[in-house]
Design an enzyme around this catalytic site. Structure first.
Site, PDB file in Angstrom:
ATOM      1  N   LYS A  69       0.606  -1.117  -0.255  1.00  0.00           N
ATOM      2  CA  LYS A  69       0.191   0.234  -0.097  1.00  0.00           C
ATOM      3  C   LYS A  69       1.249   1.006  -0.285  1.00  0.00           C
ATOM      4  O   LYS A  69       1.763   1.081   0.936  1.00  0.00           O
ATOM      5  CB  LYS A  69      -1.087   0.113   1.620  1.00  0.00           C
ATOM      6  CG  LYS A  69      -1.504   1.182   1.527  1.00  0.00           C
ATOM      7  CD  LYS A  69      -2.534   0.755   2.756  1.00  0.00           C
ATOM      8  CE  LYS A  69      -4.124   1.381   2.754  1.00  0.00           C
ATOM      9  NZ  LYS A  69      -4.326   1.081   4.567  1.00  0.00           N
ATOM     10  N   SER A 143      -9.014   1.286   3.700  1.00  0.00           N
ATOM     11  CA  SER A 143      -8.276   2.293   2.719  1.00  0.00           C
ATOM     12  C   SER A 143      -7.960   0.971   1.694  1.00  0.00           C
ATOM     13  O   SER A 143      -6.767   2.203   0.989  1.00  0.00           O
ATOM     14  CB  SER A 143      -8.294   3.002   3.596  1.00  0.00           C
ATOM     15  OG  SER A 143      -6.592   2.696   4.392  1.00  0.00           O
ATOM     16  N   SER A 167      -9.231  -1.954   7.299  1.00  0.00           N
ATOM     17  CA  SER A 167      -9.108  -1.444   6.087  1.00  0.00           C
ATOM     18  C   SER A 167      -7.994  -2.961   5.249  1.00  0.00           C
ATOM     19  O   SER A 167      -8.081  -2.754   4.181  1.00  0.00           O
ATOM     20  CB  SER A 167      -8.298  -0.374   5.829  1.00  0.00           C
ATOM     21  OG  SER A 167      -8.371   0.936   6.091  1.00  0.00           O
TER      22      SER A 167
END
Length: 594
Positions: A69, A143, A167
């Site tokens: 990420k 997210s 997330s």
């Protein structure tokens, strides 16, 4: 579609049927066919990935392609946190990336995300909106949106996300993959752009629980440079008959298909031998409300508040409102919220007394992208119903696939346990995942059944030992284990083929375990873990006719364990039918052992 599960790739590399260069070629071909956006923010050039491979150590993840990420630093690649104006290029990788590359894994790129890790939807990024791999109209979850999609689409073997409020779990549910959220601090967060620094976790997306555990084994380590890093702590094992908690009342926001799939998961867990117990979810729900309605949102302001104030136009409107809203909380509010959280944790203890784990919907429903864009705050809040409390209450969690709705959209459930029970929780989650009929990995046709089951890993400086008699909990020689700081890992059974005898003339009374191919049901054992020095001194105490050999457990794994020389069974009593030493002792109360 060629499987990217870690065990398959490692076997192919070991046997020569697969070359990691060819796997990287395939990975980049798949990415090219799908398009770089919106899954990726920065893609490592293929030539650079091949250069990584040439220099990679031959560790446990050698040649395994992965993604991170884009709030996790990778040396030489920009970290944007999905905000171009915030971007910087770190000279050093995050601690978790360093460990994975030291294990031989090959970084493919940085993935898209809800900006500054604020959201559970995947729609808050200037780099495009990721959709579920099963529907271009539905959200991917956030997210860690790009990481969840990258694994679900078979672009990498595993991907790192972060998880503050869910997330690392919601994108797993919406892309039919596994999302492992470890106990806080097990994986270093050094080099991670904070959301709520005191709560943040690095999470793992993978196609199977076994793969997620393999990554956790490589990634987890105490990091003295991370003030929030923690050393693993002993944790009580899960019992053979797990009591799993189901909330007395559940909210699916009108999604009857999700409710039916959750009910089916509960039934499968019961069929696996678990005992369903009803518990009051209110303390956990109240804790969840503190994350955004309470002063913890001020941690987001502490992380990037200066940037958001100086360049407000660079920040997504929804994200900006949430972060700057943290300025409305005072230090008094923060202390009051901490007191309230402590009260809720104490109230939750009464519920934990009823159960060993809890099973929850990962998300109560899934929304269309246009629905979320029209109502971004309320729908995002709905998605966090069963996730937001976990880090606040210092719990471990793992999200697994749990089937598909009639419209073809995926659903997932999450198992939650106390801190540091990550390994045992994952093994239980794997069993539940494998009980799902026709389960496949992500959007592929790769059958879960074709992959190996999850097993708890043993660290290189520890040994696992199965005890069967006088060293069991409550038995006369158990102190020899506790004196060596041995940690109980599980209570389980041997594989079939072992017989148990009550030996004559031993003090204290002891049984003898013999691998003779005769016993059908397996014998009860406790499995302990201890360091090498402790194991060596323990073995020195073992008297004839007992010895330490290799014992196969019911799940097929092998550990060291007590065995008996065959000569000692000639005049011993065969007690195999009792299934274990304690059961035999219980059958003869008041009698002296032989």
């Amino acid at each position: 579609m060629l499987s990217l599960d870690i065990a398959f790739l490692k076997h192919g590399y070991e046997t020569g049927t697969l070359k990691p260069e060819a796997v990287l070629d395939m990975v980049y071909d798949r990415i090219a066919a799908r398009g770089e956006r919106p899954v990726w923010i920065t893609l490592v050039p293929k030539a650079a990935a091949l250069a990584q491979l040439a220099a990679a150590p031959r560790g446990p993840l050698w040649g395994i392609p992965f993604a991170v990420k884009d709030n996790i630093d990778a040396a030489g690649l920009p970290t944007t946190a999905a905000c171009p104006a915030f971007a910087y290029t770190p000279r050093r990788s995050a601690g978790v990336v360093e460990r994975l590359q030291a294990a031989g894994a090959i970084l493919i790129g940085k993935t898209n995300m809800d900006q500054f890790a604020t959201g559970l939807v995947g729609t808050r990024s200037p780099y495009g909106i990721c959709a579920s791999v099963f529907s271009a109209d539905h959200i991917s979850g956030g997210s860690s949106s790009g990481s969840g999609v990258a694994v679900g689409a078979g672009l990498v073997a595993f991907a790192l996300g972060t998880d503050t409020a869910g997330s690392g779990r919601v994108p797993a549910a919406f892309n039919n993959v596994v999302g492992l959220k470890p106990t806080r601090g097990l994986i270093s967060t050094r080099g991670v752009v904070p959301a709520c620094r005191s709560l943040d976790c690095v999470s793992v997306f993978a196609g199977t629980v076994a793969d997620a555990l393999a990554v956790l084994e490589a990634a987890a380590s105490y990091d003295a440079e991370d003030a929030f890093s923690r050393r693993p702590q002993p944790a009580a094992p899960l019992p053979e008959r797990v009591r799993f908690g189901v909330p007395a009342a559940l909210e699916f926001f009108g999604d009857d298909a999700a409710a039916a799939l959750f009910k089916a998961s509960v039934e499968r867990l019961t069929a696996l031998g678990g005992e369903a117990v009803v518990f009051d979810f209110q303390p956990f729900r109240d804790a969840a409300s503190l994350l955004y309605a309470g002063p913890w949102v001020a941690e987001r302001l502490a992380a990037i508040g200066d940037f958001a104030r100086q360049q407000p136009e660079a920040v997504n409107e929804v994200v900006r409102d949430i972060i700057l809203g943290g300025g409305g909380h005072s230090a008094v509010d923060a202390f009051k919220a901490q007191y309230r959280l402590a009260e809720l944790v104490r109230a939750a203890e009464a519920e934990w007394a009823k159960m060993d784990v809890m099973v929850l919907p990962t998300a109560p429903t899934i929304y269309r992208i246009d629905e979320v864009l029209a109502d971004p705050v309320r729908l995002n809040s709905n998605l966090g119903t069963y996730t937001n409390f976990v880090n606040l209450m210092d719990l471990a969690a793992i999200a697994i696939p749990a089937g598909f709705r009639p419209d073809g959209l995926p659903f997932g459930v999450t198992l939650v346990a106390r801190a540091f029970q990550d390994g045992a929780l994952a093994v239980l989650a794997d069993a539940l995942h494998r009980a799902l009929p026709g389960a496949c990995i992500g959007a592929s046709d790769v059958a879960l059944a074709a992959t190996p089951p999850a097993r708890i890993q043993t660290s290189a400086d520890c040994v696992r030992l199965a005890v069967v008699g006088a060293h069991l909990t409550g038995q006369p020689l158990h102190g020899q284990l506790t004196q060596r700081n041995a940690r109980l890992v599980s209570t389980t059974r041997t594989a079939p083929g072992y017989s148990l005898y009550a030996l004559k003339g031993t003090q204290p009374a002891k049984p003898g375990l013999v691998c003779d191919g005769a016993g059908a049901g397996g014998i009860e054992v406790e499995v302990y873990e201890m360091d090498l020095a402790g194991f060596g001194s323990f073995v020195a105490l073992v008297p004839s006719p007992l010895c330490i050999g290799t014992v196969t457990l019911a799940d097929g794994s092998e550990v060291k364990g007590f065995l008996c020389e065959g000569r000692a069974t000639a005049d011993a009593l065969d007690i195999t039918g009792f299934g274990g030493w304690r059961s035999w002792l219980a059958s003869r109360p008041g009698e002296r052992p032989l």
